[in-house]
Design an enzyme around this catalytic site. Sequence first.
Site, PDB file in Angstrom:
ATOM      1  N   ARG A 105       0.833  -1.199   0.000  1.00  0.00           N
ATOM      2  CA  ARG A 105       0.000   0.000   0.000  1.00  0.00           C
ATOM      3  C   ARG A 105       0.875   1.259   0.000  1.00  0.00           C
ATOM      4  O   ARG A 105       0.573   2.244  -0.637  1.00  0.00           O
ATOM      5  CB  ARG A 105      -0.864  -0.051   1.258  1.00  0.00           C
ATOM      6  CG  ARG A 105      -2.017   0.852   1.240  1.00  0.00           C
ATOM      7  CD  ARG A 105      -3.095   0.462   2.186  1.00  0.00           C
ATOM      8  NE  ARG A 105      -2.645  -0.172   3.433  1.00  0.00           N
ATOM      9  CZ  ARG A 105      -3.443  -0.475   4.426  1.00  0.00           C
ATOM     10  NH1 ARG A 105      -4.705  -0.235   4.320  1.00  0.00           N
ATOM     11  NH2 ARG A 105      -2.994  -1.044   5.520  1.00  0.00           N
ATOM     12  N   ASP A 165     -17.519  -0.430  -0.008  1.00  0.00           N
ATOM     13  CA  ASP A 165     -17.465  -1.543   0.952  1.00  0.00           C
ATOM     14  C   ASP A 165     -18.848  -1.730   1.597  1.00  0.00           C
ATOM     15  O   ASP A 165     -19.298  -2.860   1.822  1.00  0.00           O
ATOM     16  CB  ASP A 165     -16.446  -1.268   2.070  1.00  0.00           C
ATOM     17  CG  ASP A 165     -15.123  -0.763   1.527  1.00  0.00           C
ATOM     18  OD1 ASP A 165     -14.089  -1.349   1.804  1.00  0.00           O
ATOM     19  OD2 ASP A 165     -15.148   0.264   0.800  1.00  0.00           O
ATOM     20  N   ARG A 168     -21.103  -3.461  -0.750  1.00  0.00           N
ATOM     21  CA  ARG A 168     -20.774  -4.897  -0.802  1.00  0.00           C
ATOM     22  C   ARG A 168     -21.327  -5.605   0.435  1.00  0.00           C
ATOM     23  O   ARG A 168     -21.856  -6.715   0.344  1.00  0.00           O
ATOM     24  CB  ARG A 168     -19.252  -5.085  -0.880  1.00  0.00           C
ATOM     25  CG  ARG A 168     -18.691  -4.736  -2.253  1.00  0.00           C
ATOM     26  CD  ARG A 168     -17.176  -4.870  -2.296  1.00  0.00           C
ATOM     27  NE  ARG A 168     -16.679  -4.648  -3.648  1.00  0.00           N
ATOM     28  CZ  ARG A 168     -15.540  -4.035  -3.957  1.00  0.00           C
ATOM     29  NH1 ARG A 168     -14.754  -3.581  -2.996  1.00  0.00           N
ATOM     30  NH2 ARG A 168     -15.163  -3.886  -5.207  1.00  0.00           N
ATOM     31  N   HIS A 192     -11.173   2.262   3.441  1.00  0.00           N
ATOM     32  CA  HIS A 192     -11.627   1.442   2.323  1.00  0.00           C
ATOM     33  C   HIS A 192     -10.632   0.286   2.161  1.00  0.00           C
ATOM     34  O   HIS A 192      -9.448   0.516   1.974  1.00  0.00           O
ATOM     35  CB  HIS A 192     -11.664   2.300   1.052  1.00  0.00           C
ATOM     36  CG  HIS A 192     -11.750   1.507  -0.221  1.00  0.00           C
ATOM     37  ND1 HIS A 192     -12.796   0.679  -0.509  1.00  0.00           N
ATOM     38  CD2 HIS A 192     -10.900   1.439  -1.282  1.00  0.00           C
ATOM     39  CE1 HIS A 192     -12.609   0.134  -1.707  1.00  0.00           C
ATOM     40  NE2 HIS A 192     -11.465   0.571  -2.187  1.00  0.00           N
TER      41      HIS A 192
HETATM   42  P1  6V0 Z   1      -6.364   2.240 -14.869  1.00  0.00           P
HETATM   43  O1  6V0 Z   1      -7.354   1.541 -15.732  1.00  0.00           O
HETATM   44  O2  6V0 Z   1      -4.923   1.867 -14.959  1.00  0.00           O
HETATM   45  O3  6V0 Z   1      -6.530   3.808 -15.098  1.00  0.00           O
HETATM   46  C1  6V0 Z   1      -5.741   4.767 -14.461  1.00  0.00           C
HETATM   47  C2  6V0 Z   1      -5.719   5.971 -15.376  1.00  0.00           C
HETATM   48  O4  6V0 Z   1      -5.001   7.018 -14.725  1.00  0.00           O
HETATM   49  C3  6V0 Z   1      -5.009   5.714 -16.718  1.00  0.00           C
HETATM   50  O5  6V0 Z   1      -5.889   6.037 -17.765  1.00  0.00           O
HETATM   51  C4  6V0 Z   1      -3.816   6.650 -16.675  1.00  0.00           C
HETATM   52  O6  6V0 Z   1      -3.500   7.181 -17.946  1.00  0.00           O
HETATM   53  C5  6V0 Z   1      -4.344   7.741 -15.742  1.00  0.00           C
HETATM   54  N1  6V0 Z   1      -3.267   8.578 -15.211  1.00  0.00           N
HETATM   55  C6  6V0 Z   1      -2.132   8.216 -14.601  1.00  0.00           C
HETATM   56  N2  6V0 Z   1      -1.384   9.310 -14.318  1.00  0.00           N
HETATM   57  C7  6V0 Z   1      -2.079  10.382 -14.751  1.00  0.00           C
HETATM   58  C8  6V0 Z   1      -1.835  11.783 -14.755  1.00  0.00           C
HETATM   59  N3  6V0 Z   1      -0.728  12.306 -14.228  1.00  0.00           N
HETATM   60  N4  6V0 Z   1      -2.775  12.579 -15.305  1.00  0.00           N
HETATM   61  C9  6V0 Z   1      -3.908  12.081 -15.827  1.00  0.00           C
HETATM   62  N5  6V0 Z   1      -4.200  10.761 -15.852  1.00  0.00           N
HETATM   63  C10 6V0 Z   1      -3.286   9.929 -15.329  1.00  0.00           C
HETATM   64  O7  6V0 Z   1      -6.751   2.056 -13.326  1.00  0.00           O
HETATM   65  P2  6V0 Z   1      -8.241   1.917 -12.746  1.00  0.00           P
HETATM   66  O8  6V0 Z   1      -9.112   2.859 -13.463  1.00  0.00           O
HETATM   67  O9  6V0 Z   1      -8.603   0.486 -12.642  1.00  0.00           O
HETATM   68  O10 6V0 Z   1      -8.027   2.431 -11.236  1.00  0.00           O
HETATM   69  C11 6V0 Z   1      -7.799   3.800 -10.954  1.00  0.00           C
HETATM   70  C12 6V0 Z   1      -7.601   4.007  -9.459  1.00  0.00           C
HETATM   71  O11 6V0 Z   1      -8.863   3.781  -8.779  1.00  0.00           O
HETATM   72  C13 6V0 Z   1      -6.593   3.057  -8.815  1.00  0.00           C
HETATM   73  O12 6V0 Z   1      -5.792   3.763  -7.883  1.00  0.00           O
HETATM   74  C14 6V0 Z   1      -7.470   2.041  -8.119  1.00  0.00           C
HETATM   75  O13 6V0 Z   1      -6.807   1.373  -7.062  1.00  0.00           O
HETATM   76  C15 6V0 Z   1      -8.602   2.923  -7.650  1.00  0.00           C
HETATM   77  N6  6V0 Z   1      -9.851   2.264  -7.244  1.00  0.00           N
HETATM   78  C16 6V0 Z   1     -10.521   2.798  -6.210  1.00  0.00           C
HETATM   79  C17 6V0 Z   1     -11.707   2.232  -5.759  1.00  0.00           C
HETATM   80  C18 6V0 Z   1     -12.447   2.844  -4.599  1.00  0.00           C
HETATM   81  O14 6V0 Z   1     -13.484   2.329  -4.161  1.00  0.00           O
HETATM   82  N7  6V0 Z   1     -11.971   3.940  -4.053  1.00  0.00           N
HETATM   83  C19 6V0 Z   1     -12.240   1.093  -6.404  1.00  0.00           C
HETATM   84  C20 6V0 Z   1     -11.576   0.582  -7.482  1.00  0.00           C
HETATM   85  C21 6V0 Z   1     -10.322   1.114  -7.967  1.00  0.00           C
END
Ligand code: 6V0
Length: 331
Positions: A105, A165, A168, A192
Amino acid sequence: RTTQEKLREHLFIDKKKSISKITIAGVGQVGTACAYSIMQQDICQELVSIGRRQDSLKGEMMDLQHGLRFVEETSIRASTDYAFSANSNLCIVTAGERQKEGQSRRDLLLRNFEIFKDIIPKLVKHSPNTVLLVVSNPVEVLTYVAWKISGLPADRVIGSGTNLDTARLHFFIGEKLNIPPNSVHGWIIGEHGDSSVPVWSGVNIDGVMLKDLNPQIGTGADRENWNEIHKKVIMSAYEVIKLKGYTSWAVGLSVANISKALLGNMATVQAVSTIAKGFYGIKEEVFLSLPCVLGPHGVKSVVSQQLDENEVNQIQGCARIMQELQQSLVF
Ligand code: 6V0
């Protein structure tokens, strides 16, 4: 006159019309699911996605635009330029890495911390009156980060926290009792994910307290082992990620639900990350998920729950974990 000019007579121009605008920063799996859910539910008049990859950004935008025929009128735009996000009422941050197998983490936090240093100032520069809703993980600490970097008042910086959560939990309890999730009431609070706190003392089904039916509920002495449900909640994200690579739809719906509560000024209660110092004996300046009343300026108030001793100890433990993670950050 052009065909467009001949088509409509603009007799009434409402200059005072206020536009509700949402920006989503980060267009990966989660950002796209958030955009889709928000567009489906008629939550705002303008929806802007800001990302880094021009092609996928444009592709997702076009795909959503082609569906506009089937939903309420919404403007959908996408850009790599933060100027497009100007004057948003709500900025949702989903940019960042997701946890990879074996990644700690702390490692994820350090990587996403760098991304937040880049994104948050640009969002706030163009929308100084916005509410910030952080979704990227680890969500509680990144909400603290967003608060620190943005300089916004704490009530305007929120994390999606344990709203998912909690959903869920309701799903699994509903499944166990063969009732729909919306008959289940009660919260998961704290962090979370791994150290989240299920508030068994308050879980009720349409007003019937489960603790009255099973006084041992949630404890090690419970013969029905209800705490297994909490373990299932924690493991379910890992399971979905193992099966399909990421989680997206439920978090998208959860974020849409929070957005609706905020912009719709519905005064509904959601479990979101907010500054927790001063609640339940928490001394650390950390963000934790608590049931909050939401309005257009963010958190209006925090619901005072009657936690039992064990639950208070657990949430204080969460605060210590958050504090320790925060200490690894250099602003
Ligand atoms: P993903 O599909 O890899 O998308 C991440 C996006 O962030 C990509 O499109 C990257 O291009 C973009 N990105 C990275 N750096 C930058 C930047 N500097 N400027 C603009 N865009 C950028 O990941 P996913 O969408 O699956 O997850 C995104 C985040 O959400 C992660 O940190 C997960 O751990 C988190 N989640 C949080 C949840 C919650 O309940 N809070 C639940 C699920 C995922």
